[in-house]
Design a protein around this motif. Structure first.
Motif, PDB file in Angstrom:
ATOM      1  N   ASP B 180       8.436  -1.714  24.500  1.00 35.11           N
ATOM      2  CA  ASP B 180       9.798  -1.618  25.026  1.00 35.11           C
ATOM      3  C   ASP B 180      10.161  -0.216  25.457  1.00 35.11           C
ATOM      4  O   ASP B 180      11.110  -0.024  26.227  1.00 35.11           O
ATOM      5  N   VAL B 181       9.414   0.760  24.965  1.00 31.83           N
ATOM      6  CA  VAL B 181       9.735   2.136  25.316  1.00 31.83           C
ATOM      7  C   VAL B 181       9.579   2.350  26.824  1.00 31.83           C
ATOM      8  O   VAL B 181      10.237   3.202  27.410  1.00 31.83           O
ATOM      9  N   ILE B 182       8.738   1.527  27.443  1.00 28.87           N
ATOM     10  CA  ILE B 182       8.559   1.638  28.894  1.00 28.87           C
ATOM     11  C   ILE B 182       9.900   1.438  29.589  1.00 28.87           C
ATOM     12  O   ILE B 182      10.262   2.178  30.507  1.00 28.87           O
ATOM     13  N   THR B 184      12.925   1.880  28.339  1.00 29.66           N
ATOM     14  CA  THR B 184      13.815   3.006  28.083  1.00 29.66           C
ATOM     15  C   THR B 184      13.446   4.187  28.962  1.00 29.66           C
ATOM     16  O   THR B 184      14.314   4.828  29.552  1.00 29.66           O
ATOM     17  N   GLN B 185      12.151   4.458  29.043  1.00 24.96           N
ATOM     18  CA  GLN B 185      11.719   5.616  29.809  1.00 24.96           C
ATOM     19  C   GLN B 185      11.975   5.425  31.297  1.00 24.96           C
ATOM     20  O   GLN B 185      12.529   6.290  31.951  1.00 24.96           O
TER      21      GLN B 185
END
Lengths: 678, 235
Positions: B180-182, B184-185
């Motif tokens: 999921d960080v993708i 956010t980034q």
């Protein structure tokens, strides 16, 4: 009741059972339970009185109170927060501008950002996907060789699990009963050496064959410099340094010029720019001041005890004779009286986690002698003078473009960099334990996340925090401590209050914190349950004599240390294909670790080599996951084979690095020995 | 359908308990940080902090075991497993749940119960410091966490049976994933063009899933992307 045949069965079963793909933690737990039950089976007892039940619960409780693993959730949490707080995209852009004149600048940038961001995140998949999106296209558009581009991303992406603070090393420390601190110190140099070799490879290839990495055209890396800054450029080198300093004192200088958004240049903007200008100076000065403090004040003879942060009440001399007195002493200060204290040491307080025990051996050559190492002053002032010259040259040549790049860098790379360096430095120099450092690091990461989102509030409350921290520390502290307490106060206030204020209104903040929290819980539970399973299994395995069976078998092969090391690393390399690092470290390393002393291999060296080795395993076709991640986000014309071809050389580089580490163990062991003695 | 509801009910219990106890990491961070401040600056160390942070950590990971199981996030060596058909996977899992999981966990609960009961009986205190804090409640975590894991194990067993019947794995509830960080980034990125950003955000999960299985993302997805890109070039 033990039976070597059962031990052998266990060994055979474990391999088969793990391969069946059942969650490994429970496989191990079940196997341990069943075989342990058989081992302890005593016909005279009730079946529910079997001693295996004691064993399983003792092992579980052992993991629950394992103070090495205690820092796992904290480091994991720090990583998850950091990877949400810092924008890789911006970092990539800034670093790329800074390296625009280097050959193969995009690939070099990719490698650096991967390594740097990997330090924070350590999740191979996420790093590779992100860099695939951010860096792959620019590289391909610029006409880079596909192999060069994909190799840089995949090799860089796996670096994160090696370079401290990495969770893998903590887990190894817990498995091998080594100190995290020493392992981190040991992994530093090989980690950076490997990165360095990667960079040498990229640069070398690009210089020999410039066609694989065409230079970007001028306008692709032109930096937009606002007009008003252009006007501040002075002299032949067109340095903005004097101009900005002048504008600080004579705001009139900037009159009549407009900032980039069309407004008048305000004095606040000038101050902001001035602060950005001061970043390199502050970093350099800070580094030197910290070194000075550490060597001259912190590690100095115990006469100066009151100037160090932890030192409490009486000096060690008075502590020593009072056995059992509940005084908290500070290991670093012990110096010459260390041995007396050790013998008379009260049971270690709760406030001195056993981790510090290893640090207690720390008073290294320098502090044990109770004086500053020879030539320190020469080196210090020499280096300081050299840095001052470099800085002067840098400022002299700083034109508008350079200054814009500096601003970008200090907005994207510097905060994360400073946090990482501080977290690592306080661990490595034994100032506080890994757990404490991880907690403060996690808090610092939260702080960065808040600053990135609500800068104004964060800064305002930080000011209050500094005041509060200094006020609280005033009565007890000297100057250095006041700085520390001020910054801690700033971090507390600047994190907690803006978070509380914005929790309601900012769904994104909520989501980031929630995601990081839940992911931390998941990762920690995964690692620690696996640890329980493995602890039970290995206990039962040893009970059946399986471990000694293996030992006898290995010893009967009459291997040389080199042969053993080679065999062990080969096995781990092969295991790295199908398995993840957690399983390798937690299940298979314990099999090798008892054998190390026979071959006189330092467990720290071995652990570091395993960590480096896994890099190679994770880069080896056709099983390397990162290749599949990269393929998933690359344009369709990039084939898997091209990616694999790009990865192969890096695999060889890792092997080269392993060979270096073996031939020259000093590279790994020098830093821990230098810092903590033997 | 009833089985489905049962499974999801148990899932909810695991999720809820896991997420509730996950917040201990925030508590742990602050407790240790404040202790750093107190110890190093104020010279006022707290005696029970070491025990307390250990309890926070131990409770955190024990109580999240069921949550992790519910998300199927316990690490598995699945390089053979993934090539099986869902039915094969389910049959294997089912057998191993009975062979390994239940003996292990039931043993843990039984042993943990006795361990905690003893501790309650003597009102055990930590012996790390002279006057350590009580630890009987901490030891109670073992049987409770074990029971939660066992409960979730039942849900997983029911899942296996469902899968054996229908030939497909029943769905899991959605939850955060590392990938999921993708999102956010990339949702904040300034230098990546809109199109590749959106594609990456959409396909990240599929890519992750595929890469874990050492295979390239579904051909159809790649194909669709290629078509879209071609269209874009034309227009």
């Amino acid at each position: 009741m033990s039976d070597p045949a059962l031990g052998l069965t266990m060994l055979g079963l474990i391999v088969v059972a793990i391969m069946m793909g059942f969650p490994t933690a429970f496989t191990l737990m079940g196997l341990g339970m069943i075989f342990g039950y058989l081992a302890f089976l005593d016909p005279g007892q009730h079946w529910w009185n079997n001693r295996i039940f004691d064993l399983i619960v003792q092992r579980t409780y052992g993991v629950m109170t394992n103070d090495t693993l205690l820092s796992v959730p904290l480091f994991v949490f720090m990583g998850y927060i950091m990877e949400r707080a810092a924008l890789v995209d911006r970092m990539f852009h800034a670093v790329q501008l800074a390296f625009r004149r280097v050959p193969a600048s995009l690939a070099v940038t990719t490698m650096l950002v991967c390594a740097f961001w990997g330090i924070a995140s350590g999740i191979v998949g996420a790093v590779v996907i992100l860099m695939g999106v951010i860096a792959m296209r620019p590289m391909l558009n610029a006409g880079y060789d596909v192999r060069l581009a994909s190799g840089a991303i995949t090799a860089g992406g796996t670096l994160g699990i090696l370079i401290p603070p990495s969770v893998m090393l903590i887990v190894y420390a817990a498995v091998a009963g080594q100190s995290i601190v020493k392992l981190y110190a040991a992994a530093m140099l090989p980690g950076f050496f490997l990165t360095f070799l990667y960079l040498v490879y990229i640069l070398g290839w690009a210089m020999i064959n410039p066609k694989i990495a065409p230079k970007l055209s001028e306008e692709q890396y032109r930096v937009a410099v606002p007009d008003w800054l252009r006007r501040l450029e002075r002299g032949r080198a067109r340095s903005v340094f004097l101009g900005i300093v002048a504008a600080m004192f004579r705001p009139g200088v900037t009159r009549g010029s407009a900032s980039s958004d069309g407004n008048r240049v305000r004095y606040g903007l000038v101050i902001q720019n001035f602060l950005a200008l001061m970043v390199p100076l502050a970093l350099t000065a800070g580094t030197f001041a910290a070194t000075w403090w550490y060597v001259v004040i912190y590690n100095a003879p115990s006469a100066q005890v009151e100037s160090a942060p932890v030192a409490v009440a009486p000096t060690p001399q008075t502590v020593a004779p009072q056995a059992g007195s509940p005084v908290e002493e500070k290991p670093q200060e012990l110096g010459e009286v260390e041995s007396e204290i050790k013998s008379a040491e009260p049971p270690r307080g709760a406030d001195a986690p056993p981790e510090e025990m290893t640090i207690a051996g720390e008073p290294s050559a320098q502090s044990a002698a109770g004086k500053v190492p020879a030539h320190f002053y020469d080196w210090f002032w020499g280096l300081a003078a050299a840095s001052a010259l470099l800085l002067a040259y840098y400022y002299r040549r700083m034109d508008g473009e350079q200054f814009e790049i500096l601003k970008e860098l200090s907005a994207s790379v510097v905060p994360l960099g400073v946090l990482t360096v501080v977290v690592l430095a306080v661990i490595l120099f034994g100032i506080c334990t890994a757990t404490e450092s991880a907690a403060v690091g996690a808090l610092g990461a939260l702080y960065l996340a808040v600053i990135a989102k609500f800068p104004r509030q964060a800064y305002t409350w930080s000011v209050f925090g500094v005041i509060g921290g200094v006020a609280l520390g005033w009565a007890h502290a000297d100057f250095v401590e006041l700085i520390v307490s001020g910054s801690l106060g700033a971090t507390f206030a600047g994190t907690v209050i803006p978070i509380l204020q914005n929790l309601k209104s900012s769904p994104e903040l909520r989501q980031n914190i929630k995601e990081s929290t839940f992911l931390t819980a998941k990762t920690t539970a995964m690692v620690c349950w696996l640890f329980i399973g493995s602890a039970l299994f290995s206990a039962v395995f040893a009970l059946h004599g399986g471990q000694s069976l293996i030992e006898r078998w290995v010893l009967s092969m009459n291997l040389s240390p080199l042969g053993f090391q080679f065999l062990a690393q080969l096995i781990i390399f092969l295991l790295g294909w199908p398995l993840e690092w957690t399983e390798i470290i937690v299940i298979f390393c314990p099999i090798f670790i008892p054998l190390l002393s026979h071959f006189q291999i330092d467990p720290i060296l071995f652990g570091t080599m395993v960590a480096v080795n896994l890099q190679a395993a994770f880069l080896s076709p056709p099983v390397a996951m990162s290749a599949f991640y990269l393929k998933g986000v690359s344009p369709p014309h990039v084939t898997l084979n091209q990616i694999f071809a790009g990865m192969m050389p890096y695999m060889l580089i890792v092997c080269l690095c392993l060979a270096f580490m073996y031939i020259w163990p000093g590279m790994t062991l020098w830093l821990p020995e230098f810092l903590y003695g033997n | 359908m009833n089985a489905q509801r049962l499974v999801h009910g148990i899932d909810q219990i695991s999720y809820w308990s896991g997420k509730a106890f996950a917040w201990l990491i925030v508590v742990l961070t602050f407790v240790v940080s404040i202790e750093v401040f107190k110890r190093y600056i104020l010279n006022a160390p707290t005696a029970w902090i070491f025990d307390f942070s250990n309890m926070l950590y131990g409770t955190l990971f024990m109580m999240c075991g069921a949550y992790t199981l519910a998300l199927s996030a316990h690490v598995r060596a699945d390089f053979v497993y993934i090539y099986l058909k869902p039915r094969g996977q389910a049959a294997l899992d089912l057998a191993l749940y009975f062979l390994f999981f239940i003996p292990g966990i039931v043993g843990l609960i039984y042993a943990g119960y006795g361990y905690a009961a003893d501790s309650w009986r003597i009102g055990e205190h930590s012996n790390i410091t002279a006057e350590g804090p009580p630890i009987y409640h901490f030891k109670t975590v073992i049987p409770i966490a074990g029971a939660l894991v066992l409960l979730q194990g039942f849900a997983e067993i029911v899942r296996c049976i469902e899968c054996l019947r229908t030939g497909a794995w029943p769905a899991r509830l959605a939850d955060v994933e590392e990938i999921d960080v993708i999102d956010t980034q990339l949702s904040h990125s300034e230098y990546v063009d809109e199109e590749s950003r959106r594609t990456a955000m959409q396909t990240a999960h599929a890519v992750d899933e595929a890469a874990r299985h050492r295979s390239v993302m579904e051909e159809s997805v790649v194909h669709e992307r290629a078509i879209r890109e071609d269209e874009q070039k034309k227009s």
